[in-house]
Design an enzyme around this catalytic site. Structure first.
Site, mmCIF file in Angstrom:
data_model
loop_
_atom_site.group_PDB
_atom_site.id
_atom_site.type_symbol
_atom_site.label_atom_id
_atom_site.label_comp_id
_atom_site.label_asym_id
_atom_site.label_seq_id
_atom_site.Cartn_x
_atom_site.Cartn_y
_atom_site.Cartn_z
ATOM 1 N N LYS A 14 -10.167 24.670 42.774
ATOM 2 C CA LYS A 14 -11.563 24.379 42.411
ATOM 3 C C LYS A 14 -12.349 23.854 43.611
ATOM 4 O O LYS A 14 -13.448 24.326 43.903
ATOM 5 C CB LYS A 14 -11.632 23.332 41.276
ATOM 6 C CG LYS A 14 -10.902 23.730 40.007
ATOM 7 C CD LYS A 14 -11.083 22.701 38.902
ATOM 8 C CE LYS A 14 -10.489 21.334 39.193
ATOM 9 N NZ LYS A 14 -9.011 21.310 39.258
ATOM 10 N N ARG A 89 -13.675 16.900 31.794
ATOM 11 C CA ARG A 89 -12.226 16.984 31.641
ATOM 12 C C ARG A 89 -11.778 16.633 30.227
ATOM 13 O O ARG A 89 -10.589 16.683 29.947
ATOM 14 C CB ARG A 89 -11.570 15.994 32.607
ATOM 15 C CG ARG A 89 -10.980 16.624 33.878
ATOM 16 C CD ARG A 89 -10.412 15.474 34.640
ATOM 17 N NE ARG A 89 -9.445 15.691 35.640
ATOM 18 C CZ ARG A 89 -9.708 15.850 36.944
ATOM 19 N NH1 ARG A 89 -10.934 15.989 37.366
ATOM 20 N NH2 ARG A 89 -8.723 15.882 37.807
ATOM 21 N N ARG A 128 -0.569 19.591 50.410
ATOM 22 C CA ARG A 128 -2.005 19.604 50.673
ATOM 23 C C ARG A 128 -2.466 18.469 51.598
ATOM 24 O O ARG A 128 -2.000 17.345 51.483
ATOM 25 C CB ARG A 128 -2.677 19.472 49.296
ATOM 26 C CG ARG A 128 -4.140 19.472 49.268
ATOM 27 C CD ARG A 128 -4.626 19.919 47.918
ATOM 28 N NE ARG A 128 -4.567 18.884 46.874
ATOM 29 C CZ ARG A 128 -5.184 19.026 45.704
ATOM 30 N NH1 ARG A 128 -5.854 20.112 45.421
ATOM 31 N NH2 ARG A 128 -5.102 18.068 44.818
ATOM 32 N N ARG A 162 -3.873 12.936 49.801
ATOM 33 C CA ARG A 162 -4.247 12.130 48.645
ATOM 34 C C ARG A 162 -3.053 11.362 48.121
ATOM 35 O O ARG A 162 -1.950 11.900 48.042
ATOM 36 C CB ARG A 162 -4.793 13.047 47.541
ATOM 37 C CG ARG A 162 -6.191 13.516 47.826
ATOM 38 C CD ARG A 162 -6.643 14.554 46.855
ATOM 39 N NE ARG A 162 -6.385 14.222 45.453
ATOM 40 C CZ ARG A 162 -6.950 14.872 44.437
ATOM 41 N NH1 ARG A 162 -7.797 15.848 44.668
ATOM 42 N NH2 ARG A 162 -6.670 14.536 43.198
ATOM 43 N N ARG A 173 -0.737 14.245 35.879
ATOM 44 C CA ARG A 173 -2.025 14.950 35.953
ATOM 45 C C ARG A 173 -1.972 16.277 35.200
ATOM 46 O O ARG A 173 -2.923 16.662 34.529
ATOM 47 C CB ARG A 173 -2.418 15.182 37.421
ATOM 48 C CG ARG A 173 -2.916 13.897 38.085
ATOM 49 C CD ARG A 173 -2.742 13.946 39.586
ATOM 50 N NE ARG A 173 -3.632 14.874 40.240
ATOM 51 C CZ ARG A 173 -3.417 15.373 41.459
ATOM 52 N NH1 ARG A 173 -2.328 15.025 42.137
ATOM 53 N NH2 ARG A 173 -4.280 16.176 42.003
HETATM 54 P P1 AMP Z 1 -9.514 15.291 41.143
HETATM 55 O O1 AMP Z 1 -9.921 15.074 42.556
HETATM 56 O O2 AMP Z 1 -10.531 16.091 40.359
HETATM 57 O O3 AMP Z 1 -8.122 15.846 41.009
HETATM 58 O O4 AMP Z 1 -9.483 13.851 40.451
HETATM 59 C C1 AMP Z 1 -8.624 12.831 40.906
HETATM 60 C C2 AMP Z 1 -8.453 11.754 39.834
HETATM 61 O O5 AMP Z 1 -9.738 11.174 39.538
HETATM 62 C C3 AMP Z 1 -7.948 12.263 38.486
HETATM 63 O O6 AMP Z 1 -6.540 12.364 38.447
HETATM 64 C C4 AMP Z 1 -8.480 11.175 37.554
HETATM 65 O O7 AMP Z 1 -7.731 9.975 37.667
HETATM 66 C C5 AMP Z 1 -9.864 10.902 38.137
HETATM 67 N N1 AMP Z 1 -10.899 11.819 37.585
HETATM 68 C C6 AMP Z 1 -11.611 12.744 38.275
HETATM 69 N N2 AMP Z 1 -12.485 13.379 37.484
HETATM 70 C C7 AMP Z 1 -12.301 12.861 36.236
HETATM 71 C C8 AMP Z 1 -12.895 13.121 34.962
HETATM 72 N N3 AMP Z 1 -13.836 14.066 34.800
HETATM 73 N N4 AMP Z 1 -12.471 12.379 33.907
HETATM 74 C C9 AMP Z 1 -11.534 11.428 34.052
HETATM 75 N N5 AMP Z 1 -10.910 11.153 35.215
HETATM 76 C C10 AMP Z 1 -11.294 11.851 36.310
#
Ligand code: AMP
Length: 218
Positions: A14, A89, A128, A162, A173
């Site tokens: 994404k 999400r 990554r 990360r 996740r």
């Molecule tokens: P990402 O970079 O999108 O993989 O997000 C990293 C982490 O941020 C996720 O594992 C969640 O802990 C939190 N997070 C990001 N976006 C959301 C969302 N829309 N709702 C809830 N938690 C989120």
């Protein structure tokens, strides 16, 4: 103005596709994950509250992420359209986004699901790394950092991994994705917005499929 949602599990690509759309089309990427990481690194109260939840791979509360998105949309810095990346999400987040779009006279044009097999996600996420300056994404095996240690995009020399890109967090996740986020596939299908793209294809081929959808040719 075209507003889209990129949907898919962690590691589906994404962020990579969103960055291309920003560069090539002047769209604006709204990644709640990036906003939360920013809140953490700048040490805000909210950043401190979400740190442990994120590291473990759980979702932060709907209220927090809806607030972040609302702030950005109401501020109006939406370029030639918005790419929602990693948001919504959950179903309540999807409903809140729908209400916000209506309130601001916008609409989601397409929801593009990047489909990828689970084993591939594990492999992608575990290798990554990201350029700390511009966010360009690399992978130990499939897209290594160049030999001179400089980012191909900006020449930066610092790369980060990360904290949640490890096998334990990834399992949590993925589970969060299947329990809380995957119902959105049906939700947006029922709204007639869902488009699916094979996320296993080469980055350029995925980008071409996404472009075809945006240009009404897909
Ligand atoms: P990402 O970079 O999108 O993989 O997000 C990293 C982490 O941020 C996720 O594992 C969640 O802990 C939190 N997070 C990001 N976006 C959301 C969302 N829309 N709702 C809830 N938690 C989120």
């Amino acid at each position: 103005m075209t507003d889209i949602i990129l949907l898919g599990p962690p590691g589906a690509g994404k962020g990579t596709q969103a960055r291309r759309l920003v560069d090539e089309r002047g769209m604006v990427q709204l990644s709640t994950g990036d906003m939360l990481r920013e809140a953490r690194s700048s040490g805000t109260d909210m950043g401190r509250r979400v740190a442990d939840i994120m590291d473990k791979g759980h979702l932060v509360t709907d209220e927090i992420v809806i607030g972040l998105i609302r702030e950005r949309i109401l501020a109006g810095a939406t370029g030639k359209g918005v790419i929602f990346d990693g948001f919504p999400r959950t179903l309540p987040q999807a409903d809140a986004l729908g209400a916000l779009m209506e309130e601001t006279g916008r609409r989601i044009d397409h929801v593009i699901e990047l489909t990828v097999e689970d084993e591939v996600l594990v492999e992608r996420v575990s290798g990554r790394s990201t350029c700390a300056t511009c966010g360009e994404v690399y992978h130990d095996r499939t897209r290594p950092i160049p030999g001179d240690g400089r980012c191909v995009n900006c020449g930066g020399k610092t790369f980060t991994r990360r904290g949640d890109d490890n096998p334990d967090s990834l399992r949590v996740r993925l589970l969060a994705y299947y329990k809380q986020t995957s119902p959105l596939v049906g939700y947006y299908y029922a709204k007639g917005l869902l488009r699916q793209v094979d996320g296993l294809a080469a980055i350029g081929d995925v980008a071409a499929s996404v472009a075809a959808i945006l240009d009404g040719k897909g």
